[in-house]
Structures are given as C-alpha cells and as structure tokens.
Design a protein around this motif. Structure first.
Motif, PDB file in Angstrom:
ATOM      1  N   PRO A 133       0.781  -1.242   0.000  1.00 10.88           N
ATOM      2  CA  PRO A 133       0.000   0.000   0.000  1.00 10.88           C
ATOM      3  C   PRO A 133       0.816   1.297   0.000  1.00 10.88           C
ATOM      4  CG  PRO A 133      -0.964  -1.573   1.516  1.00 10.88           C
ATOM      5  CD  PRO A 133       0.360  -2.135   1.103  1.00 10.88           C
ATOM      6  N   VAL A 162       0.969   6.899   1.246  1.00  7.01           N
ATOM      7  CA  VAL A 162      -0.171   6.326   0.530  1.00  7.01           C
ATOM      8  C   VAL A 162      -0.783   7.323  -0.448  1.00  7.01           C
ATOM      9  CG1 VAL A 162      -2.430   5.225   0.782  1.00  7.01           C
ATOM     10  CG2 VAL A 162      -0.625   4.792   2.472  1.00  7.01           C
ATOM     11  N   GLU A 163      -0.957   8.562  -0.031  1.00  6.42           N
ATOM     12  CA  GLU A 163      -1.567   9.551  -0.928  1.00  6.42           C
ATOM     13  C   GLU A 163      -0.678   9.825  -2.134  1.00  6.42           C
ATOM     14  OE1 GLU A 163      -4.682  10.672  -0.597  1.00  6.42           O
ATOM     15  OE2 GLU A 163      -4.826   9.339   1.124  1.00  6.42           O
ATOM     16  N   THR A 203      -0.936   6.887  -4.433  1.00  3.66           N
ATOM     17  CA  THR A 203      -2.210   6.995  -5.162  1.00  3.66           C
ATOM     18  C   THR A 203      -2.075   7.957  -6.340  1.00  3.66           C
ATOM     19  OG1 THR A 203      -3.480   6.533  -3.145  1.00  3.66           O
ATOM     20  CG2 THR A 203      -4.655   7.598  -4.961  1.00  3.66           C
ATOM     21  N   TRP A 250      -1.020  -1.288  -9.322  1.00  2.00           N
ATOM     22  CA  TRP A 250      -0.795  -1.355  -7.878  1.00  2.00           C
ATOM     23  C   TRP A 250      -1.339  -2.666  -7.337  1.00  2.00           C
ATOM     24  CZ3 TRP A 250      -2.651   3.444  -4.580  1.00  2.00           C
ATOM     25  CH2 TRP A 250      -1.987   3.461  -3.349  1.00  2.00           C
ATOM     26  N   MET A 283      -1.806  -4.904  -3.673  1.00  2.00           N
ATOM     27  CA  MET A 283      -1.948  -4.526  -2.264  1.00  2.00           C
ATOM     28  C   MET A 283      -1.442  -5.589  -1.288  1.00  2.00           C
ATOM     29  SD  MET A 283      -3.149  -1.508  -2.131  1.00  2.00           S
ATOM     30  CE  MET A 283      -3.640  -0.375  -3.436  1.00  2.00           C
ATOM     31  N   PHE A 296      -6.061  -1.114   5.740  1.00  2.00           N
ATOM     32  CA  PHE A 296      -5.865  -0.195   4.623  1.00  2.00           C
ATOM     33  C   PHE A 296      -6.360   1.191   5.029  1.00  2.00           C
ATOM     34  CE2 PHE A 296      -6.525  -3.778   1.265  1.00  2.00           C
ATOM     35  CZ  PHE A 296      -5.202  -4.160   1.397  1.00  2.00           C
ATOM     36  N   LEU A 353      -7.810   5.002   0.774  1.00  2.00           N
ATOM     37  CA  LEU A 353      -7.449   3.933  -0.146  1.00  2.00           C
ATOM     38  C   LEU A 353      -8.608   2.954  -0.315  1.00  2.00           C
ATOM     39  CD1 LEU A 353      -5.323   2.569  -1.910  1.00  2.00           C
ATOM     40  CD2 LEU A 353      -4.406   1.471   0.150  1.00  2.00           C
ATOM     41  N   ASP A 368     -10.909   4.605  -2.743  1.00  3.96           N
ATOM     42  CA  ASP A 368     -10.364   4.703  -4.097  1.00  3.96           C
ATOM     43  C   ASP A 368     -10.330   3.357  -4.818  1.00  3.96           C
ATOM     44  OD1 ASP A 368      -9.974   7.442  -4.040  1.00  3.96           O
ATOM     45  OD2 ASP A 368      -7.925   7.296  -3.270  1.00  3.96           O
TER      46      ASP A 368
END
Length: 280
Positions: free
Chosen positions: A192, A197-198, A201, A212, A214, A222, A226, A229
């Motif tokens: 992740p 994380v952002e 993304t 991606w 996970m 998570f 996320l 999304d």
C-alpha cells in the motif's frame, strides 16, 4: 471466483536462507514464527486458499551476503506445480551490472518469466537512479513487467540502523520518474505504500503504465481513502497480492470480503485486472 496472487514467496528453506540476518527481525515484525515450510506444505496453502500463485525470487547477495533464492529455483518450483503456480517474478541485482542484464534476457527468453521484482530498500537503490537505467532499458526491450516495492518494509525493522537500508529508496516519486522515462514499461507498485499512501495513489492515477498490488497488509488496516479509491477511481488499477507467507490466507481473504465491495469490483481486483494487464 478466480484469485490470482501476484506476490508469493516460496516459503521454503532456500527462501528463508536468502534473508540472512533479517529472519529474526521479520518474526518480531509479523508477530509469528518465521520458519521454512516444505514445498508440499506451501502448495497445500495455495490449494486450500484457492489461489493461483506467482512466485517471487529474491537476491540480496550484494547487500546482505546471503545466497539468493534464484530465478532457476522458482522456475523449477513453477514447473513442478503448474496447476497452482502460474508465473514467476525474477530477481535482478542492479549492482551486478552486465551479469544482471544477461540474467534478465535469460529469464524472459528461456524461462518465460512475466517480469522482475525489485526490493529497493533491501537492495539499497532507488529505481530512478540513472546508473541502473541500462537494466531497465533491457527489461523494457524484452517486453517484461516490473513489480517494485513501495513504502516501508519489515526487513531490518527494529535493527540498529535498519542494517544500512534506507526507507526513502522505496518512495513513490522514484516510480513516478521511472514511469515517465519508460512509458511503455508496465510497472506494478507492491504494497500500500505507507507512509506515502496519498503520493502512491497520485502516481497510480497519473501514470497510465503504473498499476498497484496490495500485498503485505491486512485489508482491515488499509487507510480509509485507499479503501474508497479501490472501489472507485482505482478499480481498474488495483490487483491482489498476499506477500505469502507473511499472513494466513484465511485472514487476508476474510478481511477482503469484509470491505464489502461489489462482486464486479472484487473480480477486477482478484483476477480481471491481472488478466487484462499482465495476460495471466
């Protein structure tokens, strides 16, 4: 529903040995025993979970000094059990220069591998380091994919200095650079991407050749954005991976189900995206 697991380690003694001094730290990180299984036990785990596994080789010889879990090793395991193991990610040590380039050609042309996995933190390099672009140029020419760990790792966690490994090597900005410089290269980000994380993304959304998977996290942990999304704007980008044997399949699959995604979303994550993007 078909389940393609894109991120499985062999779990055997050969694989354990390739981790050298990190075995004890990993056991503490995962709060479970970190011991080898017989090959038959590994296959039983895959079968009981109903997954079709892609094995991942591991070469930390330059940075750790341990014997690799080689490409030939995972290839042989694949060919012994083609009903449950459907592909392999090869390992390449970028510091081995021309030897790594020759190994890349062998893995694709002779062994039939789908691509290569890189562990930037433990291999002590970032994938946007131009010194290693000849290796990525070769992979690109071969039409192979790459799977690259993003975010922190349990390997070296809690050890003095992390055994010299630097978390920053696995920052998603390195993926952003690699994807921009190699627009035809299929890139899978693995894990992740915490604590970025952002930013991970953003790279997945911006770069059309970046996807991606996970693996390595319990789904219930998570991050909230996320989780949203993955059922919305990332639904055509995300794929399933377990990081076997890090967590039991029973727990992973139970927690994926508890996310409450519609069947059409889970079909994309569990198999359709891997089929479309990687031809599995």
């Amino acid at each position: 529903m078909r389940i393609v697991d894109l991120h499985c380690y062999p779990g055997t003694q050969t694989w354990i040995d390739s981790q050298g001094p990190y075995v004890e730290a990993l056991a503490q990180y995962w709060n479970r025993s970190w011991v080898a299984k017989a090959e038959e036990e590994v296959l039983k785990d895959f079968t009981d979970a109903g997954v079709e596994a892609c094995l991942v080789a591991l070469d930390l010889e330059t940075t750790v000094g341990t014997p690799p879990c080689t490409n030939d090793y995972v290839h042989a395991m694949w060919k012994r059990h083609p009903q449950r193991i459907i592909q392999c990610w090869g390992t390449l040590d970028p510091f081995k220069g021309e030897l790594a380039i020759r190994e890349a050609r062998k893995c694709v042309r002779e062994l039939g591998f789908i691509g290569f996995h890189f562990h930037p933190i433990m291999q002590h390099f970032a994938v946007n380091d131009r010194r290693f672009y000849p290796l990525f140029e070769t992979i690109d020419e071969l039409g192979a994919a790459v799977m690259i760990d993003v975010g922190t790792t349990g390997m070296g966690a809690g050890m003095p200095g992390g055994m010299g490994a630097r978390i920053r090597h696995a920052h998603p900005s390195a993926i952003d650079d690699l994807a921009a410089d190699f627009p035809n290269l299929k890139i899978l980000m693995a894990h992740p991407g915490w604590p970025w994380v952002e930013e991970t993304t953003a790279v997945a959304l911006h770069k059309g050749n970046v996807y991606w998977e996970m693996s390595g996290w319990a789904p219930k942990y998570f991050p909230g954005n996320l989780k949203v999304d993955m059922r919305a704007r990332l639904q055509d980008k995300v794929m399933f991976g377990s990081d076997y044997p890090s967590m039991p399949y029973a727990r992973i699959l139970k927690e994926w189900a508890e996310l409450g995604y519609k069947d059409e979303i889970m079909e994309k994550i569990f198999h359709k995206n891997a089929e479309r993007i990687l031809g599995l």
